[in-house]
Write an enzyme that holds these catalytic residues in place. Structure first.
Site, PDB file in Angstrom:
ATOM      1  N   ASP A  46       0.855  -1.187   0.000  1.00  0.00           N
ATOM      2  CA  ASP A  46       0.000   0.000   0.000  1.00  0.00           C
ATOM      3  C   ASP A  46       0.896   1.243   0.000  1.00  0.00           C
ATOM      4  O   ASP A  46       1.643   1.486   0.946  1.00  0.00           O
ATOM      5  CB  ASP A  46      -0.897  -0.019   1.253  1.00  0.00           C
ATOM      6  CG  ASP A  46      -1.851   1.160   1.289  1.00  0.00           C
ATOM      7  OD1 ASP A  46      -2.434   1.467   0.249  1.00  0.00           O
ATOM      8  OD2 ASP A  46      -1.988   1.782   2.358  1.00  0.00           O
TER       9      ASP A  46
ATOM     10  N   THR B 191      -2.863   5.737  -4.316  1.00  0.00           N
ATOM     11  CA  THR B 191      -1.734   6.511  -3.762  1.00  0.00           C
ATOM     12  C   THR B 191      -0.455   6.267  -4.564  1.00  0.00           C
ATOM     13  O   THR B 191       0.266   7.214  -4.873  1.00  0.00           O
ATOM     14  CB  THR B 191      -1.499   6.147  -2.282  1.00  0.00           C
ATOM     15  OG1 THR B 191      -1.416   4.727  -2.155  1.00  0.00           O
ATOM     16  CG2 THR B 191      -2.619   6.659  -1.410  1.00  0.00           C
ATOM     17  N   THR B 192      -0.193   5.010  -4.907  1.00  0.00           N
ATOM     18  CA  THR B 192       1.015   4.684  -5.681  1.00  0.00           C
ATOM     19  C   THR B 192       0.945   5.344  -7.054  1.00  0.00           C
ATOM     20  O   THR B 192       1.929   5.933  -7.526  1.00  0.00           O
ATOM     21  CB  THR B 192       1.163   3.152  -5.829  1.00  0.00           C
ATOM     22  OG1 THR B 192       1.096   2.562  -4.535  1.00  0.00           O
ATOM     23  CG2 THR B 192       2.477   2.790  -6.472  1.00  0.00           C
TER      24      THR B 192
ATOM     25  N   ASP C  74      -9.016   0.458   1.655  1.00  0.00           N
ATOM     26  CA  ASP C  74      -8.953   1.020   0.297  1.00  0.00           C
ATOM     27  C   ASP C  74     -10.254   0.740  -0.462  1.00  0.00           C
ATOM     28  O   ASP C  74     -10.792   1.626  -1.126  1.00  0.00           O
ATOM     29  CB  ASP C  74      -7.783   0.411  -0.494  1.00  0.00           C
ATOM     30  CG  ASP C  74      -6.436   0.971  -0.048  1.00  0.00           C
ATOM     31  OD1 ASP C  74      -6.428   1.853   0.828  1.00  0.00           O
ATOM     32  OD2 ASP C  74      -5.402   0.525  -0.570  1.00  0.00           O
TER      33      ASP C  74
END
Length: 544
Positions: free
Chosen positions: A66, A99-100, A389
């Protein structure tokens, strides 16, 4: 930092020991920091992404893929890198996923900007071009989005978010629980994800995870004499202590006779007893107290057959109120039947060696609890992150009612649209818009690399496929280009929207910096490292 004045007398402007990087050097260092950070999380992207093991100074281990968790757990020093961590945190808060993606797009935008800076294009021109490209990208994203918020789409969205995050085997049952939870707490088209509590316990398989139509409190009843199960529960929520109040000012009580002492003790007992009578009179058979419950009060509550729990967290009290319809009462004197909440049953169960209170079978609760199970603590932690998520993306889809295909399809479609748009504008901004378009291709390229596929072949195939359909993306399991919408790989529009917007803004902000002044102390170490490009192999600036 000195400057020669008249008579060769140095004029000190900044204190001694201050480090300063100017112009191209400052930009080069900041861009390098952004690129290194993006490279760090890049290998975690997609269903075939790898995990990172993070060990802190105390030896605690976190195993995750994550993006935001990795960036939070890493001890990042570099000021520009910290700005990209903020991008990931914003993405997590706003959408809960992507997010990545946000960080690697920001890193790639900086990398492309470096090439433009080498061509002597001014940073302001690049920033303006990036802003134009980001606005156009939002327009294209609206065109390629699909309207949908039916249960089937929501399940696909949840499963896409959890793919490759340690929940592979139980994706479908978990997705069912998550969609049910989000739909349950939805009010007027809005979803407050804080009303979905995630309680995690190891010692069982992921399939044993359950959704409770109510709240689980990680506490036990205060007295063993109390019933451990109450059907048709009438629940009182109290946020004051059940004990004799201490005087606020120092008071001295003089007792001259043993009988007076006895009377004093009896009076205190009577006050406690009256408090319990008040709870009984209201008709409550379950009591949740935010503060303490006196030992004597526990005894009387047990005698009255009331199940009581003390020191319940404020957030749990709010969820109990949402789930049961009870009102949180501050003064016990005001407690009445109208303040009570309802639940089908309240029961104490032992889960993985710990006693927990289950408030279940609430009627149309607006707060629910997901009990997430896993074999070990590290496994259950990662499953919790995946579930968190998935809750975020399902909530976004319910609110916006718009989705896009996954597998790099929207990035390729937007990149194609931006290249056409770049040809229509004049000036040097055209180069920045083209660079933005190319930077977006990092997403499908990384998906291919992480799956062990040839990234160049994958990009070529994707571009060719997009001449026919906007929904063509990379199926990393089959290693081929396919219609991702038909394959059930869908993501909320908001994930892509937020990722591109925040990545563009962060890159723009970093590019505008042409002077880094680090004062003695906090920023000194990394500035010294930056000047020497030491601290990391391959001449990277120190970040950790």
């Amino acid at each position: 930092m000195a400057q020669l004045g008249g008579g060769n007398q140095p004029i000190l402007i900044l204190p001694e020991g201050t480090n300063r990087l100017l112009g191209r050097d400052a930009q080069r260092m900041n861009i390098m920091a952004g690129k290194v950070l993006a490279e760090t999380v890049r290998t975690t992207l997609g269903p075939k992404g790898m995990d990172k093991m993070l060990v802190d100074s105390l030896g605690d281990i976190v195993v995750t893929n994550d993006g935001v968790t990795i960036l939070k757990e890493m001890d990042i020093e570099h000021p520009a890198a910290k700005m990209l961590v903020e991008v990931a945190k914003t993405q997590e808060d706003e959408v809960g996923d992507g997010t990545t993606t946000a960080v690697i797009i920001a890193g790639e935008l900086l990398k492309k900007a470096e090439g433009l800076l080498d061509q002597d294009i001014h940073p302001t021109v690049i920033a303006t071009g990036y802003r134009q490209a980001a606005e156009k990208a939002q327009e294209i994203l609206n065109v390629i989005s699909i309207d949908a918020d039916d249960r089937d789409t929501l399940l696909k969205v949840a499963m896409t978010a959890m793919t490759g995050k340690g929940t592979e085997k139980a994706r479908k049952p978990l997705a069912e629980l998550i969609v049910s939870a989000v739909k349950q707490v939805e009010e007027d088209g809005e979803v407050d994800t804080d009303h979905i509590k995630i309680e995690k316990k190891d010692g069982a398989v992921v399939d044993d995870s359950t959704l409770v139509q109510g709240v689980i409190i990680d506490k036990e009843r205060v007295h063993p004499g109390m019933p451990s199960k109450i059907e048709d529960a009438k629940i009182a929520l109290l946020n004051s202590a059940i004990e004799v109040k201490e005087t606020e000012v120092d008071a001295e009580i003089r007792i001259t006779d043993p009988a007076q002492m006895q009377a004093f003790i009896e009076q205190e007992e009577q006050m406690i007893r009256d408090m319990i009578y008040k709870v009984e009179d209201s008709g409550a058979n379950v009591l949740f107290c935010q503060k303490g419950i006196d030992d004597l009060a526990q005894h009387y509550l047990a005698k009255a057959g009331i199940l009581a729990v003390r020191r319940v967290k404020k957030s749990d009290m709010e969820k109990l109120a949402k789930a049961t319809g009870a009102k949180v009462v501050t003064n016990l004197e005001d407690l009445s039947f109208n303040d009570l909440g309802q639940a089908g049953k309240v029961v104490e169960r032992k889960i993985s060696g710990d006693d927990m209170i289950f408030v279940e079978e609430c009627k149309d609760p607006k707060a629910v609890t997901l009990l997430v199970r896993g074999s070990t603590s590290h496994v259950v932690d990662e499953i919790e992150r995946a579930v968190d998520d998935a809750i975020g993306v399902v909530a976004s889809t319910v609110e916006d009612k718009k989705v896009v295909a996954g597998g790099g399809a929207p990035e390729i479609a937007i990149s194609k649209g931006l290249k056409e748009y770049a040809d229509s504008i004049s000036g040097r901004e055209q180069l920045a818009v083209s660079a933005f378009a190319e930077a977006l291709e990092i997403v499908p390229k990384t998906l291919a690399e992480n799956a062990g596929l040839d990234s160049i072949d994958a990009l070529v195939d994707l571009r060719a496929a997009h001449e026919k359909s906007l929904y063509m993306g990379l199926d990393v399991f089959k290693g081929e280009v396919t219609d991702m919408y038909r394959a059930g790989v869908v993501e909320p529009q908001r994930v892509k929207k937020q990722a591109m917007q925040s990545a563009a803004e962060a890159a723009e902000m970093i590019l505008r910096i042409d002077d880094v002044i680090a004062s003695t102390g906090a920023g000194r170490a990394e500035m010294e490292g930056m000047e020497g490009m030491g601290g990391m192999p391959g001449g990277m600036p120190p970040m950790m």
